[in-house]
Structures are given as structure tokens and as C-alpha cells.
Design a protein around this motif. Sequence first.
Motif, PDB file in Angstrom:
ATOM      1  N   ARG A  64       0.693  -1.234   0.099  1.00 28.41           N
ATOM      2  CA  ARG A  64      -0.003   0.006   0.131  1.00 28.41           C
ATOM      3  C   ARG A  64       0.795   1.320  -0.029  1.00 28.41           C
ATOM      4  O   ARG A  64       0.507   2.209  -0.559  1.00 28.41           O
ATOM      5  CB  ARG A  64      -0.892   0.111   1.326  1.00 28.41           C
ATOM      6  CG  ARG A  64      -1.855  -1.120   1.044  1.00 28.41           C
ATOM      7  CD  ARG A  64      -2.643  -0.953   2.409  1.00 28.41           C
ATOM      8  NE  ARG A  64      -3.705  -0.365   2.188  1.00 28.41           N
ATOM      9  CZ  ARG A  64      -4.752  -0.038   3.361  1.00 28.41           C
ATOM     10  NH1 ARG A  64      -4.210  -0.104   4.752  1.00 28.41           N
ATOM     11  NH2 ARG A  64      -5.644   0.759   3.247  1.00 28.41           N
ATOM     12  N   TYR A  65       1.973   1.180   0.794  1.00 30.74           N
ATOM     13  CA  TYR A  65       2.911   2.108   0.812  1.00 30.74           C
ATOM     14  C   TYR A  65       3.560   2.612  -0.617  1.00 30.74           C
ATOM     15  O   TYR A  65       3.606   3.635  -1.054  1.00 30.74           O
ATOM     16  CB  TYR A  65       3.908   2.190   1.832  1.00 30.74           C
ATOM     17  CG  TYR A  65       4.808   3.229   1.992  1.00 30.74           C
ATOM     18  CD1 TYR A  65       4.230   4.592   2.469  1.00 30.74           C
ATOM     19  CD2 TYR A  65       6.116   3.127   2.115  1.00 30.74           C
ATOM     20  CE1 TYR A  65       4.875   5.648   2.660  1.00 30.74           C
ATOM     21  CE2 TYR A  65       6.957   4.660   2.218  1.00 30.74           C
ATOM     22  CZ  TYR A  65       6.185   5.666   2.635  1.00 30.74           C
ATOM     23  OH  TYR A  65       6.913   6.829   2.972  1.00 30.74           O
ATOM     24  N   ALA A  66       4.021   1.361  -1.293  1.00 29.42           N
ATOM     25  CA  ALA A  66       4.667   1.356  -2.502  1.00 29.42           C
ATOM     26  C   ALA A  66       3.778   1.990  -3.482  1.00 29.42           C
ATOM     27  O   ALA A  66       4.197   2.704  -4.461  1.00 29.42           O
ATOM     28  CB  ALA A  66       5.163  -0.074  -3.010  1.00 29.42           C
ATOM     29  N   ASP A  67       2.601   1.524  -3.469  1.00 26.75           N
ATOM     30  CA  ASP A  67       1.526   2.266  -4.466  1.00 26.75           C
ATOM     31  C   ASP A  67       1.518   3.791  -4.262  1.00 26.75           C
ATOM     32  O   ASP A  67       1.630   4.400  -5.299  1.00 26.75           O
ATOM     33  CB  ASP A  67       0.044   1.606  -3.955  1.00 26.75           C
ATOM     34  CG  ASP A  67      -0.889   2.107  -5.224  1.00 26.75           C
ATOM     35  OD1 ASP A  67      -0.887   2.182  -6.220  1.00 26.75           O
ATOM     36  OD2 ASP A  67      -2.165   2.522  -4.400  1.00 26.75           O
ATOM     37  N   LYS A  68       1.779   4.155  -3.123  1.00 32.77           N
ATOM     38  CA  LYS A  68       1.572   5.812  -3.160  1.00 32.77           C
ATOM     39  C   LYS A  68       2.900   6.243  -3.644  1.00 32.77           C
ATOM     40  O   LYS A  68       2.858   7.402  -4.214  1.00 32.77           O
ATOM     41  CB  LYS A  68       1.452   6.146  -1.621  1.00 32.77           C
ATOM     42  CG  LYS A  68       0.182   6.020  -0.941  1.00 32.77           C
ATOM     43  CD  LYS A  68      -0.111   6.485   0.366  1.00 32.77           C
ATOM     44  CE  LYS A  68      -1.429   6.297   0.929  1.00 32.77           C
ATOM     45  NZ  LYS A  68      -1.366   5.503   2.230  1.00 32.77           N
ATOM     46  N   VAL A  69       4.097   5.576  -3.255  1.00 32.84           N
ATOM     47  CA  VAL A  69       5.488   5.976  -3.813  1.00 32.84           C
ATOM     48  C   VAL A  69       5.500   5.985  -5.323  1.00 32.84           C
ATOM     49  O   VAL A  69       5.923   7.010  -6.057  1.00 32.84           O
ATOM     50  CB  VAL A  69       6.491   5.155  -3.124  1.00 32.84           C
ATOM     51  CG1 VAL A  69       7.829   5.594  -4.059  1.00 32.84           C
ATOM     52  CG2 VAL A  69       6.354   5.279  -1.761  1.00 32.84           C
ATOM     53  N   VAL A  70       5.018   4.967  -5.964  1.00 31.72           N
ATOM     54  CA  VAL A  70       5.011   4.758  -7.429  1.00 31.72           C
ATOM     55  C   VAL A  70       3.967   5.640  -8.080  1.00 31.72           C
ATOM     56  O   VAL A  70       4.088   6.402  -8.949  1.00 31.72           O
ATOM     57  CB  VAL A  70       4.362   3.346  -7.943  1.00 31.72           C
ATOM     58  CG1 VAL A  70       4.495   3.258  -9.476  1.00 31.72           C
ATOM     59  CG2 VAL A  70       5.591   2.399  -7.555  1.00 31.72           C
ATOM     60  N   ALA A  71       2.895   6.185  -7.430  1.00 35.85           N
ATOM     61  CA  ALA A  71       2.113   7.160  -7.884  1.00 35.85           C
ATOM     62  C   ALA A  71       2.432   8.480  -7.841  1.00 35.85           C
ATOM     63  O   ALA A  71       2.499   9.327  -8.664  1.00 35.85           O
ATOM     64  CB  ALA A  71       0.666   7.238  -7.297  1.00 35.85           C
ATOM     65  N   ALA A  72       3.260   8.694  -6.742  1.00 36.06           N
ATOM     66  CA  ALA A  72       4.103  10.173  -6.549  1.00 36.06           C
ATOM     67  C   ALA A  72       4.957  10.030  -7.667  1.00 36.06           C
ATOM     68  O   ALA A  72       5.203  11.428  -7.897  1.00 36.06           O
ATOM     69  CB  ALA A  72       4.608  10.195  -5.030  1.00 36.06           C
ATOM     70  N   GLN A  73       5.727   9.250  -7.979  1.00 30.66           N
ATOM     71  CA  GLN A  73       6.695   9.094  -8.979  1.00 30.66           C
ATOM     72  C   GLN A  73       6.176   9.801 -10.526  1.00 30.66           C
ATOM     73  O   GLN A  73       6.692  10.457 -11.225  1.00 30.66           O
ATOM     74  CB  GLN A  73       7.505   7.777  -9.012  1.00 30.66           C
ATOM     75  CG  GLN A  73       8.348   7.808  -8.048  1.00 30.66           C
ATOM     76  CD  GLN A  73       9.098   6.101  -8.144  1.00 30.66           C
ATOM     77  OE1 GLN A  73       8.667   5.434  -9.026  1.00 30.66           O
ATOM     78  NE2 GLN A  73       9.761   6.123  -7.309  1.00 30.66           N
ATOM     79  N   LYS A  74       5.083   9.163 -10.610  1.00 30.62           N
ATOM     80  CA  LYS A  74       4.071   9.418 -11.839  1.00 30.62           C
ATOM     81  C   LYS A  74       3.651  10.951 -11.774  1.00 30.62           C
ATOM     82  O   LYS A  74       2.918  11.200 -12.863  1.00 30.62           O
ATOM     83  CB  LYS A  74       3.289   8.452 -12.318  1.00 30.62           C
ATOM     84  CG  LYS A  74       3.817   7.184 -12.746  1.00 30.62           C
ATOM     85  CD  LYS A  74       2.933   6.199 -13.080  1.00 30.62           C
ATOM     86  CE  LYS A  74       3.095   4.746 -13.309  1.00 30.62           C
ATOM     87  NZ  LYS A  74       1.924   4.024 -13.141  1.00 30.62           N
ATOM     88  N   GLY A  75       3.452  11.415 -10.611  1.00 28.41           N
ATOM     89  CA  GLY A  75       2.914  12.719 -10.558  1.00 28.41           C
ATOM     90  C   GLY A  75       1.358  12.516 -10.448  1.00 28.41           C
ATOM     91  O   GLY A  75       0.689  13.560 -10.592  1.00 28.41           O
ATOM     92  N   GLU A  76       0.947  11.433  -9.944  1.00 29.63           N
ATOM     93  CA  GLU A  76      -0.333  11.069  -9.727  1.00 29.63           C
ATOM     94  C   GLU A  76      -0.841  10.961  -8.230  1.00 29.63           C
ATOM     95  O   GLU A  76       0.049  10.821  -7.549  1.00 29.63           O
ATOM     96  CB  GLU A  76      -0.839  10.029 -10.510  1.00 29.63           C
ATOM     97  CG  GLU A  76      -0.751   9.952 -11.757  1.00 29.63           C
ATOM     98  CD  GLU A  76      -0.928   8.644 -12.760  1.00 29.63           C
ATOM     99  OE1 GLU A  76      -0.945   7.735 -12.084  1.00 29.63           O
ATOM    100  OE2 GLU A  76      -0.873   8.721 -14.032  1.00 29.63           O
TER     101      GLU A  76
END
Lengths: 172, 214
Positions: B153-165
Motif C-alpha cells: 500500500r505504501y509502495a502504491d503511493k510512492v509509485v503514484a507520486a513518481q508519476k505525479g498522480e
Amino acid sequence: MAEIDSGGGGGKKKGPKKQSTKVDMTPMVDLAFLLITFFMLTTTFNKPQTMEVNMPDKNNEDKTIKLNFKRALTIIMGKGDRVYFYQGIEDPKVSITDYSDGGLRKLLLDKKKEIRQTTGKDMFVVIKATDASNYKNVVDVLDEMAITGAPTYALADITPADLQLLKKNGLE
Amino acid sequence: MGKVKIPRKSVSLDMTAMCDMAFLLLNFFILTAKFKAEEPVNVETPGSISELKLPDIGVMTITVDKDNRVFFGVEGQFLRKEMLKLFAGQYKIGYTPKEEQEFMLLSTFGVPATELRGILNLENAERNKPGLQKGIPIDSADNQLRDWIAQARYADKVVAAQKGETAKGLRIAIRGDAQTNYPTIRRVITTLQDQNINKFNLITNLEGVPVLPK
């Protein structure tokens, strides 16, 4: 340029023979449609079906539901695909049924109607599973809730009092 | 009466257009088709009348087989990589880039943290041998499933943040075998509830809707 000589031997020798450029595409189209059908069906049937479950919030004690115990129907999943049920909480009479159409489904439909008539409110089903039951039982019961359109239900942990009640009634 | 001459017409028609379209569609379906990943475990899910489909992306799947072994998998290769990094940080294990690459391609796994490296260094066919993977521990003393879920769940947030979403959140699906004991399922559900996940999906087979008596 590579040339393929497919002209019939002999005959007219005046210049190169004009050949039709048309190819019979029927087998190719047949194959293409066959593959389309295959991929179409595999992509749509591959997605798994799911059932959504909402559990009550454990940490939120304020939302504990207070309800008239006459409305409560408790279902306990026991060993060997047996289902025990009782209505109310004060010294209830435990009965036994099974997962068949004439068992649990009929029970739910009857109780739904009965509770609606006697209390004027909807039935509330509490589902409890003993350690001897399996996952299929849980899904079956949840599914019966969806089939019979039970208005409210909840999956709860089994309590020692429930186990004692089963023992007292000579079940399990 | 004079004979009326009917001109003979050719029965062959031009199939070029049809053929074009057929291959266009074929290309589309081939490219969108997602092949079933090889899995280390066979699970027969129980049937239900629910027709809800599971979405393709943003899903983590917890598989429980009939021997009560728990497997975990999450969609998205970058998400997996990020999740492994976070998990490795928590358990103080260092993975080589090659092992991370292997993990990105691993759709489902079921081993304790200590055995994960061994699994990553195996060939695909050997890795999915039945009985090799012992399942992820879910005891109250050593609940690694909880950590995988939290890190995913945390990684999901990190990956989304990397994409700017903004992260849409991961949906959780439990894929249990019909014969799984209830206590194992209850432990999985409790693990979810402990993290305030009260909404999840159970994967089932489709069954016909029965006709109710009037």
C-alpha cells in the motif's frame, strides 16, 4: 527481380502472359476470424468473478448496533456442512439445517417474512463460523444472503457462549 | 419466345476489406490479451452468484490453498519492485539488482522472508513446483503477510507520486480454496481488519442464479 514462371508450357508465345493478381483470401479470412474469436473469448472470460465483503470497523465502538434481539437470526456453520441457527438471544432454541435449497435458503426466506410480520422491521442475520467449517461454507452462506436478499447481515467471531450453547444442545 | 441471355456473374467477391478488418481486430485482441501467469499453487474457488468482475490493475491478491498456505501477489512490476525495496528495508535484507528484476516478474509467491532469496535464484519452472513454497507466515507472533500488505500500500503511493498522480489505493482480493479451513481465512481477514481494511473482495466462480419460490 525474381520471377516465378508459372505459365503453362507451350501455347501462345507472344509476350509475357498477364496473370491475375487476385489471391483467394477465403482461408486467410477464415483463420483470422477463428483467432479473433479465440482471443475475444479468452480475454473476457479470464477476468475472475468476485464478491464484495464489507466488515464492520473494529476500532469504532460508538457504532455498535443496538437492535431488538427478536430481529436477530444467528447462523452458525458447523462441522461436516451442518448449519445451526437460532432466533433471539435469551435461551434460544438451536435447530439444525443444511446448505441445500430446501434448508438454509427456505429458512432465510421464511424468517425474513416472519420477522417482518411480527416486529415490523427487517431481519438481522449474524453469521458465525466454527473452526471446523471451511471457506466454501462461508462463501455459500454469504451467497445465500445475496440470493434471498437478506437486508442486513454481518460476519462475526464465534464466542465461547455460542460454543457452550451448541454443547448444551448436544450438537458439535 | 426468344431466349433471354443472363450474363454470368463471378461469385468471388473482393475480400480485401474484410480481411483488413479481421486482422485489425485480431491485432487488437492479441495485444490486449493478458496471459495467465504461472502460479505456484492450484486453487479451486467456491461458486457464487456474484457477477462483479475484478479490475485488471490496482489489485493485490491473497491466495490461500487447501493446505492453508498463504500466497501474496500484486499487479504492476514497478509496484512490486518498490514493495520489495520497502520490505527489504524493514527486514534488513539486501537484494541484488538481479534479484529485484526477478521479483518484478513474480506474480505470486508464498515464502517466508528468509527463503525469498532462494526462490528468486531459481528457474521459473523449479520455482513453481508444487509444495516448494511453504506459504507466508501469518501467526500473530510473525505476521509477514501484514508487512507485505502494508508495504504494498505504501509502495502504491510512492509509485503514484513518481508519476505525479495521486494513488487510487489498492483493492484486496482473497482467493481461497473451497476446502481451506475457516481459522486460516479468519486470520487473513483479521490481518486486513487490523490495518483498517474492512472492504475486500472474495474471488469466486460464477454460478447460475437460482429461481426463488414464490
